[in-house]
Design a protein around this motif. Sequence first.
Motif, PDB file in Angstrom:
ATOM      1  N   PRO A  29      -8.076   7.584   0.263  1.00 55.03           N
ATOM      2  CA  PRO A  29      -7.637   6.374   0.976  1.00 55.03           C
ATOM      3  C   PRO A  29      -8.509   6.036   2.182  1.00 55.03           C
ATOM      4  N   ARG A  30      -9.361   6.961   2.618  1.00 55.35           N
ATOM      5  CA  ARG A  30     -10.268   6.674   3.724  1.00 55.35           C
ATOM      6  C   ARG A  30     -11.243   5.546   3.383  1.00 55.35           C
ATOM      7  N   ALA A  31     -11.513   5.329   2.099  1.00 53.30           N
ATOM      8  CA  ALA A  31     -12.417   4.244   1.713  1.00 53.30           C
ATOM      9  C   ALA A  31     -11.857   2.909   2.197  1.00 53.30           C
ATOM     10  N   TYR A  32     -10.591   2.697   1.952  1.00 52.64           N
ATOM     11  CA  TYR A  32      -9.960   1.460   2.411  1.00 52.64           C
ATOM     12  C   TYR A  32      -9.942   1.403   3.939  1.00 52.64           C
ATOM     13  N   ASP A  33      -9.653   2.521   4.567  1.00 54.58           N
ATOM     14  CA  ASP A  33      -9.645   2.570   6.033  1.00 54.58           C
ATOM     15  C   ASP A  33     -11.018   2.199   6.595  1.00 54.58           C
ATOM     16  N   MET A  34     -12.079   2.645   5.939  1.00 51.32           N
ATOM     17  CA  MET A  34     -13.436   2.375   6.419  1.00 51.32           C
ATOM     18  C   MET A  34     -13.868   0.939   6.156  1.00 51.32           C
ATOM     19  N   LEU A  35     -13.460   0.389   5.021  1.00 51.00           N
ATOM     20  CA  LEU A  35     -13.910  -0.960   4.652  1.00 51.00           C
ATOM     21  C   LEU A  35     -13.019  -2.071   5.197  1.00 51.00           C
ATOM     22  N   SER A  36     -11.783  -1.759   5.535  1.00 50.88           N
ATOM     23  CA  SER A  36     -10.848  -2.784   5.982  1.00 50.88           C
ATOM     24  C   SER A  36     -11.355  -3.590   7.184  1.00 50.88           C
ATOM     25  N   PRO A  37     -11.857  -2.957   8.252  1.00 49.96           N
ATOM     26  CA  PRO A  37     -12.349  -3.759   9.380  1.00 49.96           C
ATOM     27  C   PRO A  37     -13.520  -4.668   9.002  1.00 49.96           C
ATOM     28  N   ILE A  38     -14.374  -4.191   8.097  1.00 50.68           N
ATOM     29  CA  ILE A  38     -15.519  -4.993   7.654  1.00 50.68           C
ATOM     30  C   ILE A  38     -15.032  -6.220   6.904  1.00 50.68           C
ATOM     31  N   LEU A  39     -14.070  -6.016   6.004  1.00 48.26           N
ATOM     32  CA  LEU A  39     -13.549  -7.141   5.227  1.00 48.26           C
ATOM     33  C   LEU A  39     -12.778  -8.124   6.106  1.00 48.26           C
ATOM     34  N   LEU A  40     -12.102  -7.636   7.127  1.00 44.87           N
ATOM     35  CA  LEU A  40     -11.434  -8.539   8.071  1.00 44.87           C
ATOM     36  C   LEU A  40     -12.472  -9.397   8.790  1.00 44.87           C
ATOM     37  N   GLU A  41     -13.516  -8.768   9.269  1.00 43.40           N
ATOM     38  CA  GLU A  41     -14.597  -9.494   9.955  1.00 43.40           C
ATOM     39  C   GLU A  41     -15.244 -10.518   9.025  1.00 43.40           C
ATOM     40  N   ASN A  42     -15.452 -10.145   7.765  1.00 40.62           N
ATOM     41  CA  ASN A  42     -16.113 -11.015   6.792  1.00 40.62           C
ATOM     42  C   ASN A  42     -15.180 -12.022   6.131  1.00 40.62           C
ATOM     43  N   GLU A  43     -13.900 -11.980   6.499  1.00 42.87           N
ATOM     44  CA  GLU A  43     -12.890 -12.798   5.811  1.00 42.87           C
ATOM     45  C   GLU A  43     -12.963 -12.533   4.313  1.00 42.87           C
ATOM     46  N   GLY A  44     -13.087 -11.251   3.990  1.00 47.28           N
ATOM     47  CA  GLY A  44     -13.198 -10.820   2.605  1.00 47.28           C
ATOM     48  C   GLY A  44     -11.855 -10.509   1.994  1.00 47.28           C
ATOM     49  N   TRP A  45     -11.884  -9.886   0.840  1.00 48.99           N
ATOM     50  CA  TRP A  45     -10.653  -9.603   0.090  1.00 48.99           C
ATOM     51  C   TRP A  45     -10.755  -8.256  -0.610  1.00 48.99           C
ATOM     52  N   ASN A  46      -9.582  -7.748  -1.003  1.00 48.81           N
ATOM     53  CA  ASN A  46      -9.443  -6.501  -1.757  1.00 48.81           C
ATOM     54  C   ASN A  46      -8.539  -6.729  -2.955  1.00 48.81           C
ATOM     55  N   ILE A  47      -8.813  -5.995  -4.007  1.00 48.85           N
ATOM     56  CA  ILE A  47      -7.889  -5.868  -5.139  1.00 48.85           C
ATOM     57  C   ILE A  47      -7.664  -4.372  -5.322  1.00 48.85           C
ATOM     58  N   PHE A  48      -6.416  -3.974  -5.426  1.00 44.93           N
ATOM     59  CA  PHE A  48      -6.067  -2.581  -5.672  1.00 44.93           C
ATOM     60  C   PHE A  48      -5.385  -2.525  -7.026  1.00 44.93           C
ATOM     61  N   ASN A  49      -5.970  -1.851  -7.985  1.00 44.17           N
ATOM     62  CA  ASN A  49      -5.268  -1.675  -9.254  1.00 44.17           C
ATOM     63  C   ASN A  49      -5.105  -0.185  -9.484  1.00 44.17           C
ATOM     64  N   PHE A  50      -3.947   0.157  -9.996  1.00 48.63           N
ATOM     65  CA  PHE A  50      -3.685   1.579 -10.217  1.00 48.63           C
ATOM     66  C   PHE A  50      -2.474   1.766 -11.104  1.00 48.63           C
ATOM     67  N   THR A  51      -2.445   2.927 -11.686  1.00 52.48           N
ATOM     68  CA  THR A  51      -1.291   3.404 -12.426  1.00 52.48           C
ATOM     69  C   THR A  51      -0.469   4.237 -11.452  1.00 52.48           C
ATOM     70  N   PRO A  52       0.832   3.983 -11.323  1.00 44.26           N
ATOM     71  CA  PRO A  52       1.637   4.774 -10.378  1.00 44.26           C
ATOM     72  C   PRO A  52       1.528   6.264 -10.685  1.00 44.26           C
ATOM     73  N   ARG A  53       1.410   7.039  -9.654  1.00 43.01           N
ATOM     74  CA  ARG A  53       1.296   8.490  -9.810  1.00 43.01           C
ATOM     75  C   ARG A  53       2.122   9.183  -8.728  1.00 43.01           C
ATOM     76  N   GLY A  54       3.367   8.793  -8.628  1.00 41.41           N
ATOM     77  CA  GLY A  54       4.259   9.440  -7.668  1.00 41.41           C
ATOM     78  C   GLY A  54       4.205   8.812  -6.298  1.00 41.41           C
ATOM     79  N   HIS A  55       4.701   9.536  -5.325  1.00 35.20           N
ATOM     80  CA  HIS A  55       4.785   9.055  -3.943  1.00 35.20           C
ATOM     81  C   HIS A  55       3.485   9.400  -3.226  1.00 35.20           C
ATOM     82  N   ASN A  56       2.678   8.373  -2.980  1.00 30.86           N
ATOM     83  CA  ASN A  56       1.381   8.589  -2.356  1.00 30.86           C
ATOM     84  C   ASN A  56       0.953   7.328  -1.608  1.00 30.86           C
ATOM     85  N   HIS A  57      -0.301   7.293  -1.167  1.00 30.92           N
ATOM     86  CA  HIS A  57      -0.814   6.158  -0.410  1.00 30.92           C
ATOM     87  C   HIS A  57      -0.773   4.852  -1.208  1.00 30.92           C
ATOM     88  N   ALA A  58      -0.939   4.921  -2.527  1.00 31.80           N
ATOM     89  CA  ALA A  58      -0.900   3.718  -3.347  1.00 31.80           C
ATOM     90  C   ALA A  58       0.514   3.134  -3.383  1.00 31.80           C
TER      91      ALA A  58
END
Length: 183
Positions: free
Chosen positions: A107-136
Motif C-alpha cells: 500500500p506504500r505505492a499509493y501513499d507515495m503516488l497520491s501527492p503526485i496525482l493530487l498535484e497533477n490533478e490525476g486519477w487512480n483506478i484500484f481493481n482487486f479481488t477481495p482477500r479479507g480485511h486489509n488495506h484494499a
Amino acid sequence: SGKDKTALNFLISKMYPENGGRIGTYFHLFPTYAQGKKVIWDGIDKKGFKVRDHFPPSEVRRTNDTEMQVELRNGSIYQVIGTDKIDSIVGTNPVGCIYSEFALQNPRAYDMLSPILLENEGWNIFNFTPRGHNHAEGLYRMAKATKGWYASLLTVDDCRDEKGNPYVTQEQIEQERARLLAQ
C-alpha cells in the motif's frame, strides 16, 4: 471478469486530449514486476488476443520491452510497474494509475503516488479481488462513503460474457467449495 483489460482501455483513451484526457505518463501497477509482465506485457486472453494489442499499432511510436513501456506518437507513455520494488517510482510524475490486484500490493505505492496525482490533478483506478480485511477493504469502504469517489463491487453473478453467460457457473462454484472443504 476482465478488470485489467477494462481499466487498460480506459487508460488508453485518457492518453489522448481529444478524449478528455491528456498527454502524460501512466502507470499500471502490479503486486510484482513479474506479475505485470505475465498479465500485460506477455498476456494473451482466452480468444488469443494479446493484451498489448489494445494499443492501436498506428498510434505506437515505440515500445521498450526492458522497461515494459509503450510510447504513443503524441508523447504519452504507458508503463507496467511492480510495487515489490516500490522505490523505483520515487520521483516519477504520472497523471493516471491503475493498481491491479491492490489487495496484494504494497500500500506504500499509493501513499507515495497520491501527492503526485493530487498535484497533477490525476486519477487512480484500484481493481482487486477481495482477500479479507486489509488495506484494499479499507479503501473500498472509504470510497463508498466519500463524495467524488466511485466504488463498485461485482459478484460472480454480475460477471458475464458478451452473450450474457456467466464466466463461472454456480455448478463450478459448488465443485470448488466441495474441493476446498475436502482438504
